[in-house]
Design an enzyme around this catalytic site. Structure first.
Site, PDB file in Angstrom:
ATOM      1  CE1 TYR A   1      -3.303  -2.781   0.162  1.00  0.00           C
ATOM      2  CE2 TYR A   1      -3.934  -2.005   2.348  1.00  0.00           C
ATOM      3  CZ  TYR A   1      -4.129  -2.860   1.274  1.00  0.00           C
ATOM      4  OH  TYR A   1      -5.138  -3.770   1.302  1.00  0.00           O
TER       5      TYR A   1
ATOM      6  CD  GLU B   1      -2.081  15.603  -6.368  1.00  0.00           C
ATOM      7  OE1 GLU B   1      -2.060  14.357  -6.544  1.00  0.00           O
ATOM      8  OE2 GLU B   1      -2.669  16.140  -5.432  1.00  0.00           O
TER       9      GLU B   1
HETATM   10  N1  THU Z   1      -4.181  10.737  -3.825  1.00  0.00           N
HETATM   11  C1  THU Z   1      -3.781  11.472  -4.908  1.00  0.00           C
HETATM   12  O1  THU Z   1      -3.542  10.920  -5.989  1.00  0.00           O
HETATM   13  N2  THU Z   1      -3.662  12.815  -4.767  1.00  0.00           N
HETATM   14  C2  THU Z   1      -3.958  13.505  -3.631  1.00  0.00           C
HETATM   15  O2  THU Z   1      -3.802  14.731  -3.588  1.00  0.00           O
HETATM   16  C3  THU Z   1      -4.477  12.792  -2.461  1.00  0.00           C
HETATM   17  C4  THU Z   1      -4.432  11.308  -2.527  1.00  0.00           C
HETATM   18  C5  THU Z   1      -4.342   9.283  -3.982  1.00  0.00           C
HETATM   19  C6  THU Z   1      -3.335   8.432  -3.272  1.00  0.00           C
HETATM   20  C7  THU Z   1      -4.100   7.135  -3.074  1.00  0.00           C
HETATM   21  O3  THU Z   1      -3.981   6.361  -4.266  1.00  0.00           O
HETATM   22  C8  THU Z   1      -5.544   7.576  -2.950  1.00  0.00           C
HETATM   23  O4  THU Z   1      -5.603   8.899  -3.461  1.00  0.00           O
HETATM   24  C9  THU Z   1      -6.083   7.577  -1.531  1.00  0.00           C
HETATM   25  O5  THU Z   1      -5.245   8.261  -0.673  1.00  0.00           O
END
Ligand code: THU
Length: 129
Positions: A49, A56
């Protein structure tokens, strides 16, 4: 040059490719560089995980790896929810300039803020001198 709303729409499209079988939380991002090019990204999760990478950072890494690192703005999107970049992504964005505009949804509205407002007093290359 693309408007904030147009870049946000690109982030929405990119979220369709999210690989998020563990969280089911699909995120898209889109970077606009000073040259007018656009690089999109999505989150990519992993059975281990902690190995997930946010949308981003994928989008920024794509721009930088193409030699296009004058980043003007970045939009981030998830379906039907507010979302602003996580702390790691704020640090990652700020590496490429304190004036980068970050476009995201807050209280149901699409807003734009400078990364230096989202990560004040950031650690940066100046601290390594
Ligand atoms: N996640 C993003 O891709 N960008 C963010 O700004 C916040 C979180 C993703 C990471 C993970 O795959 C999922 O969202 C849950 O945290």
């Amino acid at each position: 040059m693309l408007s904030d709303n147009q870049l946000y729409a690109k982030a929405k499209t990119a979220s369709q490719n999210a690989y998020a079988p563990y969280s089911q939380f699909k995120v898209g991002a889109a970077v606009l560089t000073e040259s007018g090019s656009i690089y999109s990204g999505c989150n990519v999760e992993n059975a281990s995980y902690g190995n997930a990478i946010c949308a981003e950072r994928v989008a920024i890494a794509k721009a930088v790896s193409e030699g296009d690192r004058n980043i003007r703005s970045i939009a981030v999107y998830t379906e039907g929810k507010d979302l602003s970049p996580c702390g790691i992504c704020r640090q990652f964005i700020s590496e490429f300039g304190s004036k980068i505009t970050v476009i995201y949804r807050s209280s149901g509205q699409i807003i734009a803020k400078e990364i230096s407002d989202l990560l004040p007093d950031s650690f940066s290359k100046k601290d390594l001198r």
